[in-house]
Design an enzyme around this catalytic site. Structure first.
Site, PDB file in Angstrom:
ATOM      1  N   ILE A  52      44.976  27.315  69.227  1.00  0.00           N
ATOM      2  CA  ILE A  52      45.995  28.378  69.135  1.00  0.00           C
ATOM      3  C   ILE A  52      47.357  27.777  68.790  1.00  0.00           C
ATOM      4  CG2 ILE A  52      47.056  30.333  70.336  1.00  0.00           C
ATOM      5  CD1 ILE A  52      44.519  30.351  72.169  1.00  0.00           C
ATOM      6  N   PHE A  63      51.119  25.562  75.583  1.00  0.00           N
ATOM      7  CA  PHE A  63      49.675  25.748  75.384  1.00  0.00           C
ATOM      8  C   PHE A  63      48.861  24.672  76.107  1.00  0.00           C
ATOM      9  CE2 PHE A  63      51.413  27.489  71.348  1.00  0.00           C
ATOM     10  CZ  PHE A  63      50.829  28.744  71.355  1.00  0.00           C
ATOM     11  N   ASP A  65      29.176  37.198  83.991  1.00  0.00           N
ATOM     12  CA  ASP A  65      29.682  38.088  82.939  1.00  0.00           C
ATOM     13  C   ASP A  65      29.805  39.520  83.441  1.00  0.00           C
ATOM     14  OD1 ASP A  65      30.004  36.235  80.977  1.00  0.00           O
ATOM     15  OD2 ASP A  65      28.336  36.906  79.716  1.00  0.00           O
ATOM     16  N   ASP A  87      51.436  16.625  72.610  1.00  0.00           N
ATOM     17  CA  ASP A  87      50.011  16.838  72.897  1.00  0.00           C
ATOM     18  C   ASP A  87      49.387  15.495  73.250  1.00  0.00           C
ATOM     19  OD1 ASP A  87      47.104  17.414  72.491  1.00  0.00           O
ATOM     20  OD2 ASP A  87      47.807  19.272  71.576  1.00  0.00           O
ATOM     21  N   LYS A 140      45.696  29.544  86.021  1.00  0.00           N
ATOM     22  CA  LYS A 140      46.579  30.422  85.233  1.00  0.00           C
ATOM     23  C   LYS A 140      47.355  31.353  86.168  1.00  0.00           C
ATOM     24  CE  LYS A 140      45.469  28.932  81.169  1.00  0.00           C
ATOM     25  NZ  LYS A 140      46.428  28.134  80.414  1.00  0.00           N
ATOM     26  N   TYR A 158      46.037  36.413  77.011  1.00  0.00           N
ATOM     27  CA  TYR A 158      45.183  36.559  75.828  1.00  0.00           C
ATOM     28  C   TYR A 158      43.852  37.176  76.208  1.00  0.00           C
ATOM     29  CZ  TYR A 158      47.941  32.327  74.518  1.00  0.00           C
ATOM     30  OH  TYR A 158      48.917  31.391  74.297  1.00  0.00           O
ATOM     31  N   PHE A 159      43.344  38.027  75.330  1.00  0.00           N
ATOM     32  CA  PHE A 159      41.959  38.472  75.463  1.00  0.00           C
ATOM     33  C   PHE A 159      41.070  37.444  74.734  1.00  0.00           C
ATOM     34  CE2 PHE A 159      44.074  41.730  77.577  1.00  0.00           C
ATOM     35  CZ  PHE A 159      43.139  42.272  78.428  1.00  0.00           C
ATOM     36  N   ASN A 160      40.264  37.780  73.764  1.00  0.00           N
ATOM     37  CA  ASN A 160      39.330  36.776  73.222  1.00  0.00           C
ATOM     38  C   ASN A 160      39.773  36.287  71.841  1.00  0.00           C
ATOM     39  OD1 ASN A 160      37.912  38.208  75.396  1.00  0.00           O
ATOM     40  ND2 ASN A 160      36.143  37.022  74.760  1.00  0.00           N
ATOM     41  N   TYR A 220      39.704  27.525  86.739  1.00  0.00           N
ATOM     42  CA  TYR A 220      40.485  27.714  85.511  1.00  0.00           C
ATOM     43  C   TYR A 220      41.365  28.966  85.637  1.00  0.00           C
ATOM     44  CZ  TYR A 220      41.683  29.313  80.847  1.00  0.00           C
ATOM     45  OH  TYR A 220      42.384  29.788  79.761  1.00  0.00           O
ATOM     46  N   SER A 269      45.955  34.211  80.516  1.00  0.00           N
ATOM     47  CA  SER A 269      44.651  34.692  80.071  1.00  0.00           C
ATOM     48  C   SER A 269      44.333  36.014  80.745  1.00  0.00           C
ATOM     49  CB  SER A 269      43.598  33.650  80.460  1.00  0.00           C
ATOM     50  OG  SER A 269      42.313  34.199  80.306  1.00  0.00           O
TER      51      SER A 269
HETATM   52  P1  NAD Z   1      42.824  23.785  72.889  1.00  0.00           P
HETATM   53  O1  NAD Z   1      42.064  22.924  73.824  1.00  0.00           O
HETATM   54  O2  NAD Z   1      42.378  23.856  71.479  1.00  0.00           O
HETATM   55  O3  NAD Z   1      44.366  23.363  72.905  1.00  0.00           O
HETATM   56  C1  NAD Z   1      44.994  22.837  74.051  1.00  0.00           C
HETATM   57  C2  NAD Z   1      45.745  21.589  73.613  1.00  0.00           C
HETATM   58  O4  NAD Z   1      46.414  21.049  74.761  1.00  0.00           O
HETATM   59  C3  NAD Z   1      44.827  20.489  73.072  1.00  0.00           C
HETATM   60  O5  NAD Z   1      45.342  20.009  71.858  1.00  0.00           O
HETATM   61  C4  NAD Z   1      44.847  19.408  74.156  1.00  0.00           C
HETATM   62  O6  NAD Z   1      44.705  18.119  73.612  1.00  0.00           O
HETATM   63  C5  NAD Z   1      46.210  19.643  74.784  1.00  0.00           C
HETATM   64  N1  NAD Z   1      46.330  19.236  76.183  1.00  0.00           N
HETATM   65  C6  NAD Z   1      45.488  19.526  77.212  1.00  0.00           C
HETATM   66  N2  NAD Z   1      45.957  18.976  78.352  1.00  0.00           N
HETATM   67  C7  NAD Z   1      47.126  18.349  78.043  1.00  0.00           C
HETATM   68  C8  NAD Z   1      48.072  17.623  78.786  1.00  0.00           C
HETATM   69  N3  NAD Z   1      47.904  17.400  80.100  1.00  0.00           N
HETATM   70  N4  NAD Z   1      49.158  17.121  78.162  1.00  0.00           N
HETATM   71  C9  NAD Z   1      49.336  17.325  76.836  1.00  0.00           C
HETATM   72  N5  NAD Z   1      48.462  18.005  76.069  1.00  0.00           N
HETATM   73  C10 NAD Z   1      47.371  18.520  76.673  1.00  0.00           C
HETATM   74  O7  NAD Z   1      42.882  25.236  73.533  1.00  0.00           O
HETATM   75  P2  NAD Z   1      43.382  26.609  72.898  1.00  0.00           P
HETATM   76  O8  NAD Z   1      42.196  27.476  72.715  1.00  0.00           O
HETATM   77  O9  NAD Z   1      44.301  26.357  71.780  1.00  0.00           O
HETATM   78  O10 NAD Z   1      44.172  27.182  74.154  1.00  0.00           O
HETATM   79  C11 NAD Z   1      45.565  26.987  74.317  1.00  0.00           C
HETATM   80  C12 NAD Z   1      45.980  27.562  75.655  1.00  0.00           C
HETATM   81  O11 NAD Z   1      45.616  28.939  75.709  1.00  0.00           O
HETATM   82  C13 NAD Z   1      45.302  26.893  76.853  1.00  0.00           C
HETATM   83  O12 NAD Z   1      46.260  26.763  77.884  1.00  0.00           O
HETATM   84  C14 NAD Z   1      44.223  27.876  77.240  1.00  0.00           C
HETATM   85  O13 NAD Z   1      43.919  27.823  78.599  1.00  0.00           O
HETATM   86  C15 NAD Z   1      44.880  29.206  76.879  1.00  0.00           C
HETATM   87  N6  NAD Z   1      43.892  30.255  76.593  1.00  0.00           N
HETATM   88  C16 NAD Z   1      42.944  30.046  75.650  1.00  0.00           C
HETATM   89  C17 NAD Z   1      41.983  31.022  75.396  1.00  0.00           C
HETATM   90  C18 NAD Z   1      40.888  30.800  74.384  1.00  0.00           C
HETATM   91  O14 NAD Z   1      39.888  31.515  74.429  1.00  0.00           O
HETATM   92  N7  NAD Z   1      41.025  29.875  73.453  1.00  0.00           N
HETATM   93  C19 NAD Z   1      42.016  32.237  76.118  1.00  0.00           C
HETATM   94  C20 NAD Z   1      43.012  32.425  77.074  1.00  0.00           C
HETATM   95  C21 NAD Z   1      43.953  31.413  77.304  1.00  0.00           C
HETATM   96  N1  UDP Z   2      27.764  35.810  74.540  1.00  0.00           N
HETATM   97  C1  UDP Z   2      26.433  35.810  74.133  1.00  0.00           C
HETATM   98  N2  UDP Z   2      25.893  34.628  73.708  1.00  0.00           N
HETATM   99  C2  UDP Z   2      26.607  33.459  73.652  1.00  0.00           C
HETATM  100  C3  UDP Z   2      27.972  33.493  74.057  1.00  0.00           C
HETATM  101  C4  UDP Z   2      28.510  34.685  74.500  1.00  0.00           C
HETATM  102  O1  UDP Z   2      25.772  36.831  74.162  1.00  0.00           O
HETATM  103  O2  UDP Z   2      26.078  32.422  73.275  1.00  0.00           O
HETATM  104  C5  UDP Z   2      28.370  37.076  74.974  1.00  0.00           C
HETATM  105  C6  UDP Z   2      28.891  37.074  76.403  1.00  0.00           C
HETATM  106  O3  UDP Z   2      27.882  37.437  77.302  1.00  0.00           O
HETATM  107  C7  UDP Z   2      30.043  38.096  76.315  1.00  0.00           C
HETATM  108  C8  UDP Z   2      30.551  37.951  74.884  1.00  0.00           C
HETATM  109  O4  UDP Z   2      29.498  37.332  74.152  1.00  0.00           O
HETATM  110  O5  UDP Z   2      29.522  39.413  76.467  1.00  0.00           O
HETATM  111  C9  UDP Z   2      31.810  37.078  74.769  1.00  0.00           C
HETATM  112  O6  UDP Z   2      31.554  35.842  75.401  1.00  0.00           O
HETATM  113  P1  UDP Z   2      32.615  34.638  75.341  1.00  0.00           P
HETATM  114  O7  UDP Z   2      32.040  33.524  76.147  1.00  0.00           O
HETATM  115  O8  UDP Z   2      32.969  34.369  73.924  1.00  0.00           O
HETATM  116  O9  UDP Z   2      33.921  35.258  76.044  1.00  0.00           O
HETATM  117  P2  UDP Z   2      34.145  35.738  77.567  1.00  0.00           P
HETATM  118  O10 UDP Z   2      32.829  36.102  78.153  1.00  0.00           O
HETATM  119  O11 UDP Z   2      34.785  34.585  78.238  1.00  0.00           O
HETATM  120  O12 UDP Z   2      35.045  36.908  77.449  1.00  0.00           O
END
Ligand code: NAD
Ligand code: UDP
Length: 359
Positions: free
Chosen positions: A30, A98, A317, A49, A170, A194-196, A166, A142
């Site tokens: 992200i 992030f 789930d 990072d 948050k 964030y959602f998904n 986790y 999240s």
């Molecule tokens: P990502 O793992 O791709 O990015 C996180 C980055 O942070 C990585 O580059 C990692 O190297 C760096 N990092 C981790 N720990 C660190 C530290 N202690 N010091 C410096 N750098 C560090 O993850 P993402 O999907 O880009 O997510 C970014 C943020 O959004 C995270 O905090 C995550 O929890 C949150 N988030 C992600 C999702 C998702 O589905 N991707 C959903 C909700 C929230």
């Molecule tokens: N899911 C699935 N097969 C997979 C991974 C996910 O059917 O291999 C389903 C899961 O049960 C959920 C949706 O896809 O209903 C989204 O799952 P994900 O893990 O991506 O997000 P989260 O459950 O954390 O919202």
């Protein structure tokens, strides 16, 4: 005698006009997309990072897309001394945070690692910010902070409680920010729930690069389509949803990235009228999509076949989970623009051009 003194030495940087943003975790999925949108919006970006879950190739490609070089510091948010140095060297308007670990299952197995990285790491960062009078903060939260029993669409006033370390990490940071703004009203903090997040940059140059077998649905589908995985296991077909499969609020990562720019713009706007305090804002589309609907949309929009099998539910789930996106629309003037078809096409474009991610 006039006792009135004006203290100019300790002015909060909330009042300055600089556009420089520290992006922690900016090499990640992200963060990299957000750097592009920040630069396009006129912000200067410095990335910090530790590369624990990312590859520097992502930063190189981000620079190519943005048409600008991005100063990078390889460092950990737990390294306070290095953070102080970075804040000595740069005059930041604010921080988008992030950096964090994000694997729910791993957090259950290694809770201390998650609390240290995500909670202690954030505390160290906030302390350094406070010491340098930088008090504008956007946090990657999240939708997982919402209590499971809340019904969708979930709005920001819904109850919060988490089951995994986790999610707790948050939620703890949200509580810390809420206390911080009470203690010092100069802080402006936005917690983006964030959602998904799915999809990739439309150039196909950057995208999600999970290590090992993906846990999340969209990367799993893409890897089945590209032939790296045999077939998708759909977890549960007896949920009370449109077709029995789980429903989620998928949001394109480019829309999500733009939501961060909107959050910073909101903080900026507030610097003229006082600080923002703490605001929690959902970033989602407000619409739910089932697993089967996503699989079908992927097949139609990419002309690829996604082999799948209906299997039992995945423990933990829930049936449906999607957000109310109204607060973001009203407060940030932001709403998701990209569709499920865009998400599928862009995921596939990234996956087919980079079958092994950045490696
Ligand atoms: P990502 O793992 O791709 O990015 C996180 C980055 O942070 C990585 O580059 C990692 O190297 C760096 N990092 C981790 N720990 C660190 C530290 N202690 N010091 C410096 N750098 C560090 O993850 P993402 O999907 O880009 O997510 C970014 C943020 O959004 C995270 O905090 C995550 O929890 C949150 N988030 C992600 C999702 C998702 O589905 N991707 C959903 C909700 C929230
Ligand atoms: N899911 C699935 N097969 C997979 C991974 C996910 O059917 O291999 C389903 C899961 O049960 C959920 C949706 O896809 O209903 C989204 O799952 P994900 O893990 O991506 O997000 P989260 O459950 O954390 O919202």
């Amino acid at each position: 005698m006039n006792n009135k003194t004006i203290n100019t030495s300790n002015q909060n940087s909330n009042n300055n006009n600089n556009n420089k943003i520290l992006v922690t975790g900016g090499v990640g999925y992200i963060g990299s997309h957000t750097c592009i949108e920040l630069i396009a919006a006129g912000y200067d970006v410095v990335v910090y990072d530790n590369l624990s879950n990312s590859n520097l190739e992502a930063l190189k490609r981000t620079e190519q897309i943005a048409g600008k070089s991005i100063p990078f510091i390889e460092g950990d948010v737990l390294d306070k001394q290095l953070l102080h140095q970075v804040f000595d060297e740069h005059d930041f308007f604010g921080v988008i945070h992030f950096a964090g670990l994000k694997a729910v299952g791993e957090s259950v197995a290694e809770p201390l690692k998650y609390y240290k990285n995500n909670v202690t790491g954030t505390l160290e960062l906030l302390e350094v910010m406070q010491a340098h009078n930088v008090k504008n903060f956007v946090f990657s939260s999240s939708a997982t902070v919402y209590a499971e029993e809340e019904t969708s669409p979930i709005d920001e006033s819904a109850g919060r409680s988490c089951t995994s370390p986790y999610g707790q990490s948050k939620l703890m940071v949200e509580y810390i920010l809420e206390d911080l703004v009470v203690s010092d009203p100069e802080w402006s903090t936005v917690s983006l729930r964030y959602f998904n997040p799915v999809g990739a940059h439309p150039s196909g140059m950057i995208g999600e690069d999970p290590r090992g077998v993906p846990n999340n649905l969209m990367p799993y589908i893409s890897q089945v389509a590209v032939g790296k995985l045999d077939k998708l296991k759909i977890f549960g077909s007896d949920y009370k949803t449109i077709d029995g499969t789980g429903v989620r609020d998928y949001i394109h990562v480019v829309d999500l990235a733009r939501g961060h720019v909107a959050a910073l713009n909101l903080i900026k706007k507030h610097t003229n009228i006082g600080s923002l305090g703490f605001e929690a804002i959902n970033l989602g589309t407000g619409k739910g999509t089932s697993v089967l609907q996503l699989v079908k949309a992927f097949e139609i929009s990419t002309q690829q076949v996604v082999r799948f099998q209906l299997t039992e539910r995945r423990p933990g789930d829930i049936d449906a989970y999607y957000g109310n996106a109204e607060k973001a629309r009203q407060l940030l003037g932001w709403q998701a623009e990209l569709t499920i078809v865009d998400m599928c096409k862009d995921s596939w474009h990234w996956q087919s051009l980079n079958p092994n991610g950045y490696r």
